[in-house]
Design a protein around this motif. Sequence first.
Motif, short mmCIF file in Angstrom:
data_model
loop_
_atom_site.label_atom_id
_atom_site.label_comp_id
_atom_site.label_asym_id
_atom_site.label_seq_id
_atom_site.Cartn_x
_atom_site.Cartn_y
_atom_site.Cartn_z
N GLU A 356 0.80 -1.24 0.00
CA GLU A 356 0.00 0.00 0.00
C GLU A 356 0.83 1.29 0.00
O GLU A 356 0.34 2.36 -0.27
CB GLU A 356 -0.93 0.01 1.23
CG GLU A 356 -2.24 -0.69 0.98
CD GLU A 356 -3.12 0.04 -0.04
OE1 GLU A 356 -3.65 1.12 0.29
OE2 GLU A 356 -3.24 -0.47 -1.16
N TRP A 357 2.09 1.21 0.35
CA TRP A 357 3.01 2.34 0.39
C TRP A 357 2.51 3.54 1.18
O TRP A 357 2.35 4.63 0.63
CB TRP A 357 3.40 2.77 -1.04
CG TRP A 357 4.09 1.67 -1.74
CD1 TRP A 357 3.61 0.93 -2.77
CD2 TRP A 357 5.39 1.13 -1.44
NE1 TRP A 357 4.52 -0.05 -3.13
CE2 TRP A 357 5.62 0.06 -2.32
CE3 TRP A 357 6.37 1.44 -0.49
CZ2 TRP A 357 6.77 -0.69 -2.30
CZ3 TRP A 357 7.52 0.68 -0.47
CH2 TRP A 357 7.71 -0.37 -1.37
N PRO A 358 2.26 3.37 2.50
CA PRO A 358 1.81 4.53 3.29
C PRO A 358 2.87 5.64 3.31
O PRO A 358 2.54 6.81 3.45
CB PRO A 358 1.58 3.93 4.68
CG PRO A 358 2.33 2.64 4.70
CD PRO A 358 2.34 2.15 3.30
N GLY A 359 4.15 5.28 3.19
CA GLY A 359 5.21 6.30 3.21
C GLY A 359 5.59 6.77 1.81
O GLY A 359 6.58 7.48 1.63
N LEU A 364 9.53 3.73 -0.46
CA LEU A 364 10.01 2.83 -1.51
C LEU A 364 11.52 2.99 -1.70
O LEU A 364 12.27 2.02 -1.78
CB LEU A 364 9.27 3.13 -2.82
CG LEU A 364 9.74 2.40 -4.06
CD1 LEU A 364 9.47 0.91 -3.94
CD2 LEU A 364 9.04 2.92 -5.31
N GLU A 365 11.95 4.25 -1.74
CA GLU A 365 13.38 4.53 -1.94
C GLU A 365 14.22 3.93 -0.81
O GLU A 365 15.22 3.26 -1.06
CB GLU A 365 13.59 6.06 -2.01
CG GLU A 365 15.03 6.45 -2.23
CD GLU A 365 15.22 7.95 -2.45
OE1 GLU A 365 14.27 8.73 -2.20
OE2 GLU A 365 16.30 8.34 -2.87
N ASN A 366 13.77 4.14 0.43
CA ASN A 366 14.52 3.61 1.57
C ASN A 366 14.59 2.09 1.56
O ASN A 366 15.62 1.50 1.87
CB ASN A 366 13.88 4.07 2.90
CG ASN A 366 14.02 5.57 3.07
OD1 ASN A 366 14.81 6.21 2.39
ND2 ASN A 366 13.23 6.14 3.96
N ILE A 367 13.46 1.47 1.18
CA ILE A 367 13.42 0.00 1.18
C ILE A 367 14.37 -0.56 0.12
O ILE A 367 15.13 -1.49 0.37
CB ILE A 367 11.97 -0.49 0.96
CG1 ILE A 367 11.19 -0.30 2.27
CG2 ILE A 367 11.93 -1.95 0.51
CD1 ILE A 367 9.74 -0.63 2.20
N ILE A 368 14.36 0.06 -1.06
CA ILE A 368 15.25 -0.43 -2.13
C ILE A 368 16.71 -0.26 -1.68
O ILE A 368 17.54 -1.16 -1.84
CB ILE A 368 15.02 0.34 -3.45
CG1 ILE A 368 13.57 0.19 -3.92
CG2 ILE A 368 16.02 -0.12 -4.52
CD1 ILE A 368 13.22 -1.11 -4.56
N GLU A 369 17.01 0.86 -1.07
CA GLU A 369 18.39 1.10 -0.63
C GLU A 369 18.81 0.02 0.36
O GLU A 369 19.88 -0.58 0.24
CB GLU A 369 18.52 2.49 0.01
CG GLU A 369 19.93 2.75 0.48
CD GLU A 369 20.15 4.17 0.99
OE1 GLU A 369 19.16 4.88 1.23
OE2 GLU A 369 21.33 4.55 1.14
N ARG A 370 17.92 -0.24 1.33
CA ARG A 370 18.24 -1.23 2.35
C ARG A 370 18.42 -2.62 1.74
O ARG A 370 19.37 -3.34 2.06
CB ARG A 370 17.09 -1.26 3.37
CG ARG A 370 17.53 -1.71 4.73
CD ARG A 370 16.35 -1.95 5.60
NE ARG A 370 15.75 -3.23 5.22
CZ ARG A 370 14.91 -3.88 5.99
NH1 ARG A 370 14.52 -3.34 7.12
NH2 ARG A 370 14.41 -5.04 5.63
N MET A 371 17.53 -2.96 0.82
CA MET A 371 17.61 -4.30 0.22
C MET A 371 18.88 -4.46 -0.62
O MET A 371 19.49 -5.53 -0.62
CB MET A 371 16.37 -4.58 -0.62
CG MET A 371 15.11 -4.69 0.24
SD MET A 371 13.71 -5.45 -0.63
CE MET A 371 13.51 -4.40 -2.02
#
Length: 486
Positions: A356-359, A364-371
């Motif tokens: 749902e991308w509440p943020g 999305l950007e932070n998650i991709i960076e972390r992954m």
Amino acid sequence: MRNESVLVVDDAPDIRSGMAHILQQEGFFVDTASDGQEAIDKLDQRFFDIVLTDLAMPRKDGMEVLKFVTENSPESICIIITGFGTIKGAVEAMRQGAFDYLTKPVKTEEVLIIIEKALEVRQLRRENKTLKQELQSRYGFERIVGSSESMQRVFRLIERVANTDSTVLITGESGTGKELIAHAIHYSSDRRDGPFVPVNCAAIPEELLESELFGHEKGAFTHAIRTRIGRFELANKGTIFLDEIGEMSPSLQVKLLRVLQERKFERVGGVKTIQVDIRILAATNIDLEQAVKEGRFREDLFYRLNVIPINVPPLRERRSDIPLLIAHFMKKFTRNQKSAVRGIENDAMECLLNYEWPGNVRELENIIERMVILANGPKITVKDLPERILESASNLGIHRVQSHIPSLPEDGFSLSSAVQEFEKALIIQALDRTGWVKNRAAKLLKMNRTTLIEKMKKQKLMVPKAKAAGAKKAEKRPKKESVAVS
Ligand SMILES: Nc1ncnc2c1ncn2[C@@H]1O[C@H](COP(=O)(O)OP(=O)(O)OP(=O)(O)O)[C@@H](O)[C@H]1O
Ligand SMILES: [Mg+2]
């Protein structure tokens, strides 16, 4: 030997040759011209870094040489050599774009100093220009990713309003890209060479915000030990971006209204009225109309700000942008981190697409960076996804089904045989689960019995002997289907 070239233009042969000699000794490539026309002909032929020209000359004078240079060779630097009587002319030449002037008799070191200075200034100008271009590409349109209709609408709006001085109010949830859009408006506008000054109205304590925005005079309050200019003055000839405008206190809202109306204000503790030439952009993630209704935000200020409203839709309302954004951030982070990660597996992608991308984009950007940093293999898999995304995927039942999808090998594979394999596996499962009773299996697969039988024939699926008897009993087979597949 140096790389730079100089054209010496003077109708006096001794000055011409004397100057040429000095410069040649310094290692410059030197050419000479005895009047303005000859100089223009030579400038037409090749590029000179420096043009040293006398003012009063036959045929064409120094002013015409200068005019030719500014119009046709703006990267060349023109320096005027002038007799005592023509200083006025030299000053005029500087107004027209000459770098500086030298008075005759010219001293050797003077020429060399002025040339060095000119080359230095040009170098700085070049660096400045590249920096500006870099800034423009870093903050310009190109950085905003979005192919959805709603983002395309936002882009068209930015293009239309960028070159006006109209106030723009950018609204949208947190992390949707409001600041990015403010940057893009500034760097696509005529003010792009001026400053872009952001102020986060929520991050600065209320008692400091006023002096931050308007500046203060020395002694205006206890700690005002010297006069300080505020963000509105800093933004002169450029753009001020008032972020989180909804958080501004009522007393500051009144003062802001005046700046919006008149582009005028006084520093805190000051009496002098300061006039600025600024473009105002504002952003908020709260519903300002609601805040007006509740009396928290001035209605007149709202209308002044809301001249051009740009609403940035949340990511969940423009899902078609998600794959593009993922690709954009994958590229960004795999490049930065020199990571071995090269892609995302289908099932992980599916989970990201359905979240749902509440943020919003920031999340999305932070998650991709972390992954990208933490992934174990060359491809991001479901195991690398944050817990909250996995949870939401399993609530939607996505991951369970999608995990059966094989990932596409580097050299590809035949789609139709893969689909057939998939189909065969599911038909066998359904038949197994129903004891090979085709009626029931067809129901489970949400297809009619005839279709199932056709598919079984095509897949050469035989009823196992052990099941055949039981299956036959259970089947209420209509006549026309008596052509058994088994
Ligand atoms: N369309 C987009 N394309 C590429 N990057 C984006 C896009 N939208 C947002 N981003 C990135 O997401 C992050 C958040 O964007 P930004 O700071 O502009 O959001 P915001 O709306 O101002 O958020 P907040 O309300 O929290 O201040 C930034 O790193 C930005 O570069
Ligand atoms: Mg922001």
